[in-house]
Design a protein around this motif. Structure first.
Motif, PDB file in Angstrom:
ATOM      1  N   ALA A 112       0.033  -9.562   2.358  1.00 39.38           N
ATOM      2  CA  ALA A 112      -0.800  -9.878   3.525  1.00 39.38           C
ATOM      3  C   ALA A 112      -0.157 -11.070   4.219  1.00 39.38           C
ATOM      4  O   ALA A 112       0.136 -12.083   3.577  1.00 39.38           O
ATOM      5  CB  ALA A 112      -2.223 -10.211   3.089  1.00 39.38           C
ATOM      6  N   VAL A 113       0.088 -10.941   5.512  1.00 44.14           N
ATOM      7  CA  VAL A 113       0.826 -11.954   6.256  1.00 44.14           C
ATOM      8  C   VAL A 113       0.022 -12.414   7.469  1.00 44.14           C
ATOM      9  O   VAL A 113      -0.552 -11.598   8.183  1.00 44.14           O
ATOM     10  CB  VAL A 113       2.198 -11.405   6.723  1.00 44.14           C
ATOM     11  CG1 VAL A 113       2.991 -12.460   7.471  1.00 44.14           C
ATOM     12  CG2 VAL A 113       3.001 -10.869   5.539  1.00 44.14           C
ATOM     13  N   MET A 153       0.178  -9.226  -2.826  1.00 46.49           N
ATOM     14  CA  MET A 153      -0.907  -8.310  -3.177  1.00 46.49           C
ATOM     15  C   MET A 153      -0.559  -7.427  -4.372  1.00 46.49           C
ATOM     16  O   MET A 153      -1.296  -6.494  -4.700  1.00 46.49           O
ATOM     17  CB  MET A 153      -1.263  -7.465  -1.953  1.00 46.49           C
ATOM     18  CG  MET A 153      -1.737  -8.329  -0.789  1.00 46.49           C
ATOM     19  SD  MET A 153      -2.018  -7.396   0.699  1.00 46.49           S
ATOM     20  CE  MET A 153      -3.524  -6.544   0.263  1.00 46.49           C
ATOM     21  N   ARG A 154       0.554  -7.705  -5.048  1.00 43.69           N
ATOM     22  CA  ARG A 154       0.977  -6.876  -6.185  1.00 43.69           C
ATOM     23  C   ARG A 154      -0.108  -6.688  -7.244  1.00 43.69           C
ATOM     24  O   ARG A 154      -0.261  -5.575  -7.745  1.00 43.69           O
ATOM     25  CB  ARG A 154       2.222  -7.467  -6.851  1.00 43.69           C
ATOM     26  CG  ARG A 154       3.505  -7.005  -6.225  1.00 43.69           C
ATOM     27  CD  ARG A 154       4.671  -7.634  -6.918  1.00 43.69           C
ATOM     28  NE  ARG A 154       4.871  -8.946  -6.336  1.00 43.69           N
ATOM     29  CZ  ARG A 154       6.050  -9.496  -6.142  1.00 43.69           C
ATOM     30  NH1 ARG A 154       7.141  -8.884  -6.534  1.00 43.69           N
ATOM     31  NH2 ARG A 154       6.150 -10.677  -5.585  1.00 43.69           N
ATOM     32  N   GLU A 201      -0.894  -6.370   6.975  1.00 41.33           N
ATOM     33  CA  GLU A 201      -0.520  -6.109   5.596  1.00 41.33           C
ATOM     34  C   GLU A 201       0.684  -5.198   5.668  1.00 41.33           C
ATOM     35  O   GLU A 201       0.669  -4.201   6.391  1.00 41.33           O
ATOM     36  CB  GLU A 201      -1.670  -5.464   4.826  1.00 41.33           C
ATOM     37  CG  GLU A 201      -2.828  -6.420   4.655  1.00 41.33           C
ATOM     38  CD  GLU A 201      -4.005  -5.808   3.920  1.00 41.33           C
ATOM     39  OE1 GLU A 201      -3.946  -4.623   3.539  1.00 41.33           O
ATOM     40  OE2 GLU A 201      -4.993  -6.542   3.735  1.00 41.33           O
ATOM     41  N   ARG A 202       1.728  -5.572   4.928  1.00 42.52           N
ATOM     42  CA  ARG A 202       2.973  -4.821   5.031  1.00 42.52           C
ATOM     43  C   ARG A 202       3.677  -4.788   3.692  1.00 42.52           C
ATOM     44  O   ARG A 202       3.391  -5.580   2.807  1.00 42.52           O
ATOM     45  CB  ARG A 202       3.880  -5.456   6.060  1.00 42.52           C
ATOM     46  CG  ARG A 202       4.297  -6.880   5.669  1.00 42.52           C
ATOM     47  CD  ARG A 202       5.205  -7.525   6.669  1.00 42.52           C
ATOM     48  NE  ARG A 202       4.477  -8.064   7.783  1.00 42.52           N
ATOM     49  CZ  ARG A 202       4.842  -9.150   8.429  1.00 42.52           C
ATOM     50  NH1 ARG A 202       5.917  -9.821   8.084  1.00 42.52           N
ATOM     51  NH2 ARG A 202       4.140  -9.584   9.445  1.00 42.52           N
ATOM     52  N   LEU A 228      -0.813   1.146   8.619  1.00 39.92           N
ATOM     53  CA  LEU A 228      -1.773   1.169   9.725  1.00 39.92           C
ATOM     54  C   LEU A 228      -2.961   2.094   9.412  1.00 39.92           C
ATOM     55  O   LEU A 228      -4.093   1.802   9.798  1.00 39.92           O
ATOM     56  CB  LEU A 228      -1.072   1.569  11.023  1.00 39.92           C
ATOM     57  CG  LEU A 228      -0.020   0.558  11.500  1.00 39.92           C
ATOM     58  CD1 LEU A 228       0.753   1.094  12.699  1.00 39.92           C
ATOM     59  CD2 LEU A 228      -0.644  -0.778  11.811  1.00 39.92           C
ATOM     60  N   ILE A 229      -2.712   3.180   8.684  1.00 38.22           N
ATOM     61  CA  ILE A 229      -3.813   4.048   8.251  1.00 38.22           C
ATOM     62  C   ILE A 229      -4.733   3.262   7.324  1.00 38.22           C
ATOM     63  O   ILE A 229      -5.956   3.300   7.463  1.00 38.22           O
ATOM     64  CB  ILE A 229      -3.271   5.327   7.566  1.00 38.22           C
ATOM     65  CG1 ILE A 229      -2.576   6.228   8.589  1.00 38.22           C
ATOM     66  CG2 ILE A 229      -4.396   6.079   6.846  1.00 38.22           C
ATOM     67  CD1 ILE A 229      -1.802   7.382   7.963  1.00 38.22           C
ATOM     68  N   VAL A 230      -4.149   2.533   6.391  1.00 36.33           N
ATOM     69  CA  VAL A 230      -4.937   1.710   5.467  1.00 36.33           C
ATOM     70  C   VAL A 230      -5.758   0.678   6.235  1.00 36.33           C
ATOM     71  O   VAL A 230      -6.891   0.368   5.871  1.00 36.33           O
ATOM     72  CB  VAL A 230      -4.012   1.029   4.422  1.00 36.33           C
ATOM     73  CG1 VAL A 230      -4.729  -0.071   3.673  1.00 36.33           C
ATOM     74  CG2 VAL A 230      -3.463   2.066   3.459  1.00 36.33           C
ATOM     75  N   ALA A 231      -5.189   0.155   7.322  1.00 38.31           N
ATOM     76  CA  ALA A 231      -5.898  -0.838   8.140  1.00 38.31           C
ATOM     77  C   ALA A 231      -7.017  -0.206   8.977  1.00 38.31           C
ATOM     78  O   ALA A 231      -7.755  -0.916   9.659  1.00 38.31           O
ATOM     79  CB  ALA A 231      -4.911  -1.565   9.050  1.00 38.31           C
ATOM     80  N   GLY A 232      -7.128   1.124   8.930  1.00 43.99           N
ATOM     81  CA  GLY A 232      -8.221   1.797   9.631  1.00 43.99           C
ATOM     82  C   GLY A 232      -7.897   2.246  11.045  1.00 43.99           C
ATOM     83  O   GLY A 232      -8.793   2.616  11.801  1.00 43.99           O
ATOM     84  N   TRP A 233      -6.622   2.240  11.412  1.00 41.98           N
ATOM     85  CA  TRP A 233      -6.241   2.646  12.761  1.00 41.98           C
ATOM     86  C   TRP A 233      -6.312   4.166  12.907  1.00 41.98           C
ATOM     87  O   TRP A 233      -6.003   4.906  11.988  1.00 41.98           O
ATOM     88  CB  TRP A 233      -4.830   2.182  13.062  1.00 41.98           C
ATOM     89  CG  TRP A 233      -4.662   0.706  13.201  1.00 41.98           C
ATOM     90  CD1 TRP A 233      -5.309  -0.279  12.512  1.00 41.98           C
ATOM     91  CD2 TRP A 233      -3.761   0.037  14.062  1.00 41.98           C
ATOM     92  NE1 TRP A 233      -4.868  -1.506  12.896  1.00 41.98           N
ATOM     93  CE2 TRP A 233      -3.901  -1.345  13.857  1.00 41.98           C
ATOM     94  CE3 TRP A 233      -2.836   0.474  14.992  1.00 41.98           C
ATOM     95  CZ2 TRP A 233      -3.168  -2.298  14.545  1.00 41.98           C
ATOM     96  CZ3 TRP A 233      -2.086  -0.465  15.674  1.00 41.98           C
ATOM     97  CH2 TRP A 233      -2.273  -1.839  15.455  1.00 41.98           C
ATOM     98  N   THR A 234      -6.665   4.628  14.091  1.00 47.54           N
ATOM     99  CA  THR A 234      -6.660   6.051  14.397  1.00 47.54           C
ATOM    100  C   THR A 234      -5.241   6.478  14.755  1.00 47.54           C
ATOM    101  O   THR A 234      -4.373   5.640  15.044  1.00 47.54           O
ATOM    102  CB  THR A 234      -7.573   6.371  15.597  1.00 47.54           C
ATOM    103  OG1 THR A 234      -7.012   5.753  16.767  1.00 47.54           O
ATOM    104  CG2 THR A 234      -8.997   5.876  15.359  1.00 47.54           C
TER     105      THR A 234
END
Length: 185
Positions: free
Chosen positions: A95-96, A117-118, A81-82, A137-143
């Motif tokens: 979302a790609v 995703m607007r 997602e970008r 990346l934070i939204v995607a749950g990455w540490t």
């Protein structure tokens, strides 16, 4: 001479409810109506152009492209997602998903799906390209460690960006930060 009617395959591609794109070496070869409408260009303006015109910055085009190659080589597909950019310069979440025709040569020819995703995730803040990248990346749950490794940064640098984002978006917790990035509050 009359044109032949479109095939069911052509109709499915052109009328799909999500944006579809075929690229060769990151150059747009074919796109459907939903993709054209999503980005605000005419089909003629898109065909033959690099996909760089759809990114907010050259750095994001390069960084996301490098990540895409890595994940397509490792997994055979790339999903993320970008934030992308409309012709009118409006930023929006997308979302790609991309799938290479030949997994050994990811960008030689690839098929891409874009979901706008607007409606559920507006972009409400002005962030730098790196802040956009890290916030996605934070939204995607990455540490922080995962983000650092993926972006070739130190974990401390990622933490600095996270704190800067929290101050900028007036978030007290990571959950609040995610909600603000997603446009939920």
């Amino acid at each position: 001479m009359t044109a032949s009617p479109p095939t069911p395959t052509d109709l499915a591609f052109d009328l799909a409810p999500i944006g579809l794109l075929v690229t060769r070496d990151r150059v747009i070869e074919r796109c459907n109506r939903a993709f054209v409408e999503m980005f605000g260009y005419s089909r003629q303006q898109l065909l033959g152009q690099t996909t760089e015109m759809l990114y907010p910055s050259h750095a994001e085009y390069e960084d996301i492209g490098a990540r895409g190659v890595r994940s397509m080589l490792a997994e055979g597909v790339h999903r993320d997602e970008r934030i992308m950019i409309h012709r009118n310069r409006e930023l929006f979440w997308c979302a790609v998903s991309g799938h290479p025709v030949d997994p050994a040569h990811p960008y030689a020819c690839a098929i891409w799906a874009f979901e706008d995703m607007r409606p559920r995730r507006p972009v409400r803040m002005a962030l730098t390209p790196r802040e956009r990248e890290i916030s996605a990346l934070i939204v995607a749950g990455w540490t922080s460690k995962q983000i650092a490794k993926n972006l070739n940064l130190s974990p401390r640098t990622v933490e600095t960006y996270r704190l800067r984002l929290m101050r900028k978006l007036e978030a007290r917790t990571v959950g609040e930060l995610i909600s603000r990035v997603l446009g939920l509050c």
